[in-house]
Design an enzyme around this catalytic site. Structure first.
Site, PDB file in Angstrom:
ATOM      1  N   TYR A 130       0.854  -1.090   0.072  1.00 46.23           N
ATOM      2  CA  TYR A 130      -0.013  -0.031  -0.031  1.00 46.23           C
ATOM      3  C   TYR A 130       0.739   1.381  -0.040  1.00 46.23           C
ATOM      4  O   TYR A 130       2.091   1.264   0.464  1.00 46.23           O
ATOM      5  CB  TYR A 130      -0.912   0.109   1.179  1.00 46.23           C
ATOM      6  CG  TYR A 130      -1.750  -0.999   1.274  1.00 46.23           C
ATOM      7  CD1 TYR A 130      -3.099  -1.175   0.851  1.00 46.23           C
ATOM      8  CD2 TYR A 130      -1.497  -2.282   1.928  1.00 46.23           C
ATOM      9  CE1 TYR A 130      -4.022  -2.101   1.105  1.00 46.23           C
ATOM     10  CE2 TYR A 130      -2.366  -3.356   2.280  1.00 46.23           C
ATOM     11  CZ  TYR A 130      -3.670  -3.171   1.675  1.00 46.23           C
ATOM     12  OH  TYR A 130      -4.558  -4.477   1.843  1.00 46.23           O
ATOM     13  N   ASP A 144      -9.056   6.847  10.892  1.00 42.73           N
ATOM     14  CA  ASP A 144      -9.069   7.528   9.463  1.00 42.73           C
ATOM     15  C   ASP A 144      -9.984   8.488   9.536  1.00 42.73           C
ATOM     16  O   ASP A 144     -10.553   8.836  10.321  1.00 42.73           O
ATOM     17  CB  ASP A 144      -9.170   6.491   8.584  1.00 42.73           C
ATOM     18  CG  ASP A 144     -10.661   5.684   8.618  1.00 42.73           C
ATOM     19  OD1 ASP A 144     -11.594   5.993   9.415  1.00 42.73           O
ATOM     20  OD2 ASP A 144     -10.919   4.552   8.011  1.00 42.73           O
ATOM     21  N   ARG A 238      -4.636   1.329   8.931  1.00 41.51           N
ATOM     22  CA  ARG A 238      -5.063   2.429   9.722  1.00 41.51           C
ATOM     23  C   ARG A 238      -4.568   2.476  11.368  1.00 41.51           C
ATOM     24  O   ARG A 238      -4.336   3.240  11.914  1.00 41.51           O
ATOM     25  CB  ARG A 238      -6.587   2.634   9.746  1.00 41.51           C
ATOM     26  CG  ARG A 238      -7.210   1.352  10.104  1.00 41.51           C
ATOM     27  CD  ARG A 238      -8.881   1.970   9.517  1.00 41.51           C
ATOM     28  NE  ARG A 238      -9.534   0.737   9.461  1.00 41.51           N
ATOM     29  CZ  ARG A 238     -10.592   0.320  10.202  1.00 41.51           C
ATOM     30  NH1 ARG A 238     -10.751   1.248  11.393  1.00 41.51           N
ATOM     31  NH2 ARG A 238     -11.466  -0.784  10.191  1.00 41.51           N
TER      32      ARG A 238
END
Length: 346
Positions: A130, A144, A238
């Site tokens: 990612y 988030d 996250r």
């Protein structure tokens, strides 16, 4: 006088009895019989599953009955939206994805079609890569931007050297506590539902592995941190953002996420969704010339002045969404954060 001959008594068939075991006669006394010949059937090897990369589609429509297609998921689409759109374009009912991406995330989504759906678990087990953005000094309940900022702390003391040193501490095997805003079930209840009610539920940490975690800032005093991470299935990106802030003596949350690779499969080979649907329809109903030029098309268009991270929006890490969560995403998204219904694992 000569000795009399010895008498020999021969039992007739009526007098002969066979030893019994239970209600059956002994196997040893049974007449022999031919042993039946045993045949071993070996199933033929499965057909090789083709991967439909950007710019290359099969000439034979039957190839879609056992295919894997790479999609660059657009912003605000759920993974189920992508499957539904391909299901309609291909006229094939059996379409599934190998790991969910949150609606506010973009990037690589592996779609298995037809017989290839048997390989979903194989792709899900692969490492994921990612890229994204973490904002220092601000914390949210969901880790988030899908929930409002609930905490602010000074972040100006964070140096680039400290940032790199702390990031290196994430490498290797570790135990990660799943966030409350996740789709994990504890005693039959989704964690995000308990979080929505303001309840904290005890949960077990999970074993994860992070093989690479690189961070950088555009300026020493920049609040936003760009990152690239390669992690195992079950990792919450996250949560990494939240833990990074804690280890730096502040708070942090994820503000952008894009999946760039799954195993050896790269986002560079992925079809933009609309482009693939247009190519399939063109091949089926019109001239096939459209395919010859599709490889020249760019991936997801970039708006001027916006970075990939800004376009990506906020996102949880990935896993599978079941129908119940899908219902919440579509019909209850105005009541709960989207990330609340997403289990951030792959």
């Amino acid at each position: 006088m000569p000795d009399a001959p010895a008498r020999v008594t021969v039992a007739t068939s009526e007098e002969l009895t066979l030893p019994k075991v239970g209600n059956r006669r002994s196997r040893q006394c049974r007449p022999s019989r031919p042993v039946p010949r045993r045949y071993t059937y070996t199933s033929p090897p499965p057909r090789e599953t083709g991967i439909m990369r950007k710019g290359h589609l099969p000439d034979d429509e039957n190839a879609w009955q056992n295919a894997v297609v790479l999609i660059d998921k657009p912003l605000e689409f759920t993974s189920f939206d992508v499957c539904a759109k391909l299901r309609g374009a291909l006229s094939i009912k059996k379409v599934g994805h190998a790991g969910t991406l949150d609606p506010m995330a973009t990037g690589l989504l592996i779609i298995c079609v037809g017989g290839a759906t048997k390989r979903v678990n194989d792709y899900m087990a692969m490492a994921k890569e990612y890229t994204g953005t973490i904002r220092l000094g601000q914390g949210t309940p969901s880790f988030d931007v899908e929930s409002e900022v609930s905490e602010q702390q000074p972040w100006e003391h964070v140096t680039d050297e400290a940032l790199s040193e702390v990031a290196a501490g994430f490498l290797g095997d570790s135990q990660q506590l799943p966030p409350m805003f996740s789709a994990i079930r504890v005693k039959g209840q989704r964690l995000y539902r308990a979080a929505r009610e303001g309840r904290e539920v005890a949960r077990e940490p999970r074993a994860i592995h992070i093989s690479a975690f690189e961070v950088e800032r555009s300026a020493p005093d920049c609040q936003d941190v760009s990152f690239q991470v390669t992690c195992s299935k079950g990792t919450y990106v996250r949560s990494i953002a939240n833990d990074l802030g804690i280890r730096l003596g502040t708070v942090a949350h994820l503000v952008g996420l894009r999946r760039t690779a799954i195993g050896d499969v790269s986002i560079r080979d992925a079809w933009p969704l609309d482009e693939l649907v247009q190519a399939v329809n063109s091949r089926r109903w019109g001239s096939g010339d459209h395919y010859a030029n599709t490889s020249a098309h760019a991936a997801t268009p970039v708006h001027a002045g916006e970075s990939d991270y800004q376009q990506a929006g906020a996102a949880a890490a990935t896993s599978i969404l079941d129908k119940e969560i899908f219902h919440d995403l579509h019909f209850l998204s105005h009541k709960i954060p989207v990330s609340a219904a997403v289990e951030a694992s792959v």
